[in-house]
Design a protein around this motif. Structure first.
Motif, PDB file in Angstrom:
ATOM      1  N   GLY A 269     -70.863  97.473 -36.207  1.00  0.00           N
ATOM      2  CA  GLY A 269     -71.090  98.589 -37.121  1.00  0.00           C
ATOM      3  C   GLY A 269     -72.404  98.526 -37.868  1.00  0.00           C
ATOM      4  O   GLY A 269     -72.624  99.314 -38.799  1.00  0.00           O
ATOM      5  N   GLY A 270     -73.300  97.630 -37.470  1.00  0.00           N
ATOM      6  CA  GLY A 270     -74.574  97.489 -38.161  1.00  0.00           C
ATOM      7  C   GLY A 270     -75.481  98.692 -37.960  1.00  0.00           C
ATOM      8  O   GLY A 270     -75.625  99.202 -36.845  1.00  0.00           O
ATOM      9  N   ASP A 271     -76.107  99.134 -39.049  1.00  0.00           N
ATOM     10  CA  ASP A 271     -77.048 100.253 -39.020  1.00  0.00           C
ATOM     11  C   ASP A 271     -78.436  99.687 -38.716  1.00  0.00           C
ATOM     12  O   ASP A 271     -79.170  99.255 -39.611  1.00  0.00           O
ATOM     13  CB  ASP A 271     -77.040 100.979 -40.375  1.00  0.00           C
ATOM     14  N   ILE A 272     -78.784  99.667 -37.434  1.00  0.00           N
ATOM     15  CA  ILE A 272     -80.056  99.114 -36.964  1.00  0.00           C
ATOM     16  C   ILE A 272     -80.730 100.178 -36.103  1.00  0.00           C
ATOM     17  O   ILE A 272     -80.272 100.480 -34.999  1.00  0.00           O
ATOM     18  CB  ILE A 272     -79.845  97.837 -36.137  1.00  0.00           C
ATOM     19  N   ALA A 273     -81.787 100.756 -36.613  1.00  0.00           N
ATOM     20  CA  ALA A 273     -82.495 101.821 -35.894  1.00  0.00           C
ATOM     21  C   ALA A 273     -83.816 101.283 -35.363  1.00  0.00           C
ATOM     22  O   ALA A 273     -84.517 100.523 -36.037  1.00  0.00           O
ATOM     23  CB  ALA A 273     -82.754 103.003 -36.825  1.00  0.00           C
ATOM     24  N   ILE A 274     -84.149 101.679 -34.125  1.00  0.00           N
ATOM     25  CA  ILE A 274     -85.431 101.307 -33.526  1.00  0.00           C
ATOM     26  C   ILE A 274     -86.401 102.457 -33.717  1.00  0.00           C
ATOM     27  O   ILE A 274     -86.139 103.588 -33.288  1.00  0.00           O
ATOM     28  CB  ILE A 274     -85.276 100.987 -32.026  1.00  0.00           C
ATOM     29  N   VAL A 275     -87.517 102.175 -34.379  1.00  0.00           N
ATOM     30  CA  VAL A 275     -88.533 103.176 -34.665  1.00  0.00           C
ATOM     31  C   VAL A 275     -89.798 102.807 -33.906  1.00  0.00           C
ATOM     32  O   VAL A 275     -90.138 101.631 -33.770  1.00  0.00           O
ATOM     33  CB  VAL A 275     -88.819 103.226 -36.190  1.00  0.00           C
ATOM     34  N   ASN A 276     -90.475 103.819 -33.380  1.00  0.00           N
ATOM     35  CA  ASN A 276     -91.762 103.592 -32.724  1.00  0.00           C
ATOM     36  C   ASN A 276     -91.652 102.586 -31.586  1.00  0.00           C
ATOM     37  O   ASN A 276     -92.438 101.641 -31.472  1.00  0.00           O
ATOM     38  CB  ASN A 276     -92.808 103.129 -33.750  1.00  0.00           C
ATOM     39  N   GLU A 277     -90.668 102.784 -30.699  1.00  0.00           N
ATOM     40  CA  GLU A 277     -90.528 101.899 -29.544  1.00  0.00           C
ATOM     41  C   GLU A 277     -91.712 102.092 -28.599  1.00  0.00           C
ATOM     42  O   GLU A 277     -92.158 103.198 -28.345  1.00  0.00           O
ATOM     43  CB  GLU A 277     -89.217 102.208 -28.824  1.00  0.00           C
ATOM     44  N   ARG A 278     -92.233 100.975 -28.073  1.00  0.00           N
ATOM     45  CA  ARG A 278     -93.419 101.032 -27.231  1.00  0.00           C
ATOM     46  C   ARG A 278     -93.478  99.791 -26.349  1.00  0.00           C
ATOM     47  O   ARG A 278     -92.626  98.915 -26.448  1.00  0.00           O
ATOM     48  CB  ARG A 278     -94.671 101.114 -28.114  1.00  0.00           C
ATOM     49  N   GLU A 279     -94.508  99.720 -25.499  1.00  0.00           N
ATOM     50  CA  GLU A 279     -94.705  98.562 -24.634  1.00  0.00           C
ATOM     51  C   GLU A 279     -96.055  97.945 -24.925  1.00  0.00           C
ATOM     52  O   GLU A 279     -97.068  98.641 -25.012  1.00  0.00           O
ATOM     53  CB  GLU A 279     -94.611  98.951 -23.158  1.00  0.00           C
ATOM     54  N   THR A 280     -96.069  96.622 -25.096  1.00  0.00           N
ATOM     55  CA  THR A 280     -97.301  95.886 -25.360  1.00  0.00           C
ATOM     56  C   THR A 280     -97.336  94.656 -24.462  1.00  0.00           C
ATOM     57  O   THR A 280     -96.431  93.825 -24.516  1.00  0.00           O
ATOM     58  CB  THR A 280     -97.373  95.437 -26.838  1.00  0.00           C
TER      59      THR A 280
END
Length: 448
Positions: free
Chosen positions: A284-295
């Motif tokens: 139930g953790g509120d974990i959002a991924i923002v600005n996902e990208r590849e480096t």
């Protein structure tokens, strides 16, 4: 890790954790960047390198074998490699401190070079098993003399040319896989590793990035990885993403401390390393991924984590390979969940820097948590979001992850949680306690 005097400290309940926390560079990628840059012909530049004691041990060992490794005033590291096959005979034993990754992967490098190296470690590392690496490297022709039960100190006498092998991993281990592949770089022909259970794939990604000829095939046996030897590696410019293992501590802290809202930028989200975040979301953790990208061939993103009401779960055992280092942090999250969390299938925790199953069972018990120990994990009855009772003094057993996990637990406890030693934290996260203080949760130093 140096044999410094213990530095006990205590962590008390804090207010909400608010702000941005940039975690150090990923430890696994940092180790491999230094190693492969040291084998490339020419100069590589590495930014964001984790400057913890483990990675510095890797750098010191490769300097001793001929690579030029320097940290610039701008914080970037410049590494001038010797070329595959160019490692030189070290004049003294290679001191590995507390770093199992340094030891096992460097054993692989030495195994196919015409040199002899002695590996030593601190008390914790000297208890850890090396037989799982010794066996395949001996099959490739290396002569390895170890202390009883296959432990440090040990000596590796490499063979040139080494013998290419096809090796099926008996246990899921990215370190054993990597050691064999690194030995294969200077071995004529194709060296093959079969892993029935997929493990973190940083070595494969970085080997390709440096120009090695490497194949990966999914078969009925599992993942079959082959590397062609007598490789020529090309220098690279590497930007190391944030370590998901380090980010896991602040993720759990934000989830369990009421009112918290943290942003963790530039965190590595490699699918072989993100099991902790998948498990915490199941709770139930509120974990959002923002600005996902590849480096640099790796998936990264910014994590926004907010306080959440966690629920106990049966942790899927198939997540174990992708979160093996993060179980101590998960156990702390489980201590604050509603109901019971059962985490099994993690036998590997018994042979990490400490026996992390026993160490965390004892640590959580000291803090007042109801916990049951199993051979392959723990069952934990959580508080439903209420503070832990706290109190007592936790034994870290020279393990950085035990120290940091229980420091996080102290942030939401009725009484401060004392921890017997802060020194091990420097192996992977030297600025951890300073970051905690910046967030308003200053640790208190205690008398030894």
């Amino acid at each position: 890790m140096s044999a410094a005097a213990p530095r006990p400290f205590a962590v008390a309940a804090s207010g909400p954790l608010i702000g941005c926390v940039a975690v150090p560079g990923d430890k696994s990628i940092s180790h491999r960047a230094v190693m492969l840059a040291s084998l490339a012909v020419g100069e590589s530049r590495v930014e964001g390198l984790l400057e913890g004691e483990d990675v510095l041990a890797t750098a010191a060992a490769l300097r001793a074998m001929g690579a030029t490794i320097e940290r610039g005033a701008d914080g970037a590291w410049r590494i001038h490699g010797v070329g595959v096959g160019g490692l030189l005979q070290p004049e003294a034993a290679l001191a590995m401190g507390n770093s199992g990754t340094s030891t096992r992967l460097l054993m692989g490098l030495v195994a196919s070079h015409p040199i002899t190296a002695t590996f030593t470690g601190d008390a914790s590392l000297s208890r850890r098993p090396m037989a799982r690496v010794i066996e395949p490297l001996a099959r490739m022709g290396a002569d390895i003399i170890a202390s009883p039960a296959g432990r440090l100190p040990l000596m590796v006498r490499g063979l040139l040319p080494a013998i290419p092998i096809r090796y099926t991993l008996p246990v899921a281990s990215a370190q054993v896989k990597s050691a064999v592949l690194l030995a294969g770089l200077n071995t004529p022909g194709i060296t093959t590793v079969v892993e029935p259970v997929a493990t973190r794939d940083h070595s494969e990604r970085m080997l390709r990035g440096f120009g090695a000829e490497l194949t990966v095939e999914e078969t009925g046996e599992g993942r079959v990885i082959g590397v062609r030897g007598e490789a020529e590696l090309v220098p690279q410019h590497i930007i190391v993403p944030g370590d998901p293992s380090s980010a896991a501590f602040w993720t759990v802290a934000a989830l369990v401390v009421p009112g918290s809202d943290l942003l963790l930028p530039n965190v590595l989200l490699n699918p072989t390393r993100d099991g902790i975040y998948r498990a915490l979301r199941l709770m139930g953790g509120d974990i959002a991924i923002v600005n996902e990208r590849e480096t640099g061939g790796e998936r990264v993103g910014d994590l926004r984590v907010r306080h959440s009401a966690l629920t106990g779960i049966e942790v899927p055992p198939e997540l174990a390979p992708s979160m093996i280092d993060e179980y101590p942090a998960l156990f702390v999250a489980a201590a604050f969940a509603q109901g019971r969390t059962v985490a099994r299938g993690a036998h590997e925790l018994r042979v990490k820097e400490s026996d992390r199953i026993a160490a965390m069972a004892a640590a959580l018990g000291t803090a007042g948590v109801a916990v049951e120990e199993h051979e392959d994990g723990l069952t934990i009855d959580g508080t439903g979001g209420e503070p832990l009772p706290g109190g007592g003094r936790v034994a870290t057993r020279l393990d950085h992850r035990i120290a940091m996990s229980m420091a996080i637990a102290g942030l939401h406890s009725r009484r401060p949680i004392a921890i017997d030693d802060a020194v091990p934290i420097a192996t992977s996260y030297p600025t951890f306690l300073a970051t905690m203080a910046r967030l308003g949760a200053s640790p208190t130093w205690l008398n030894a």
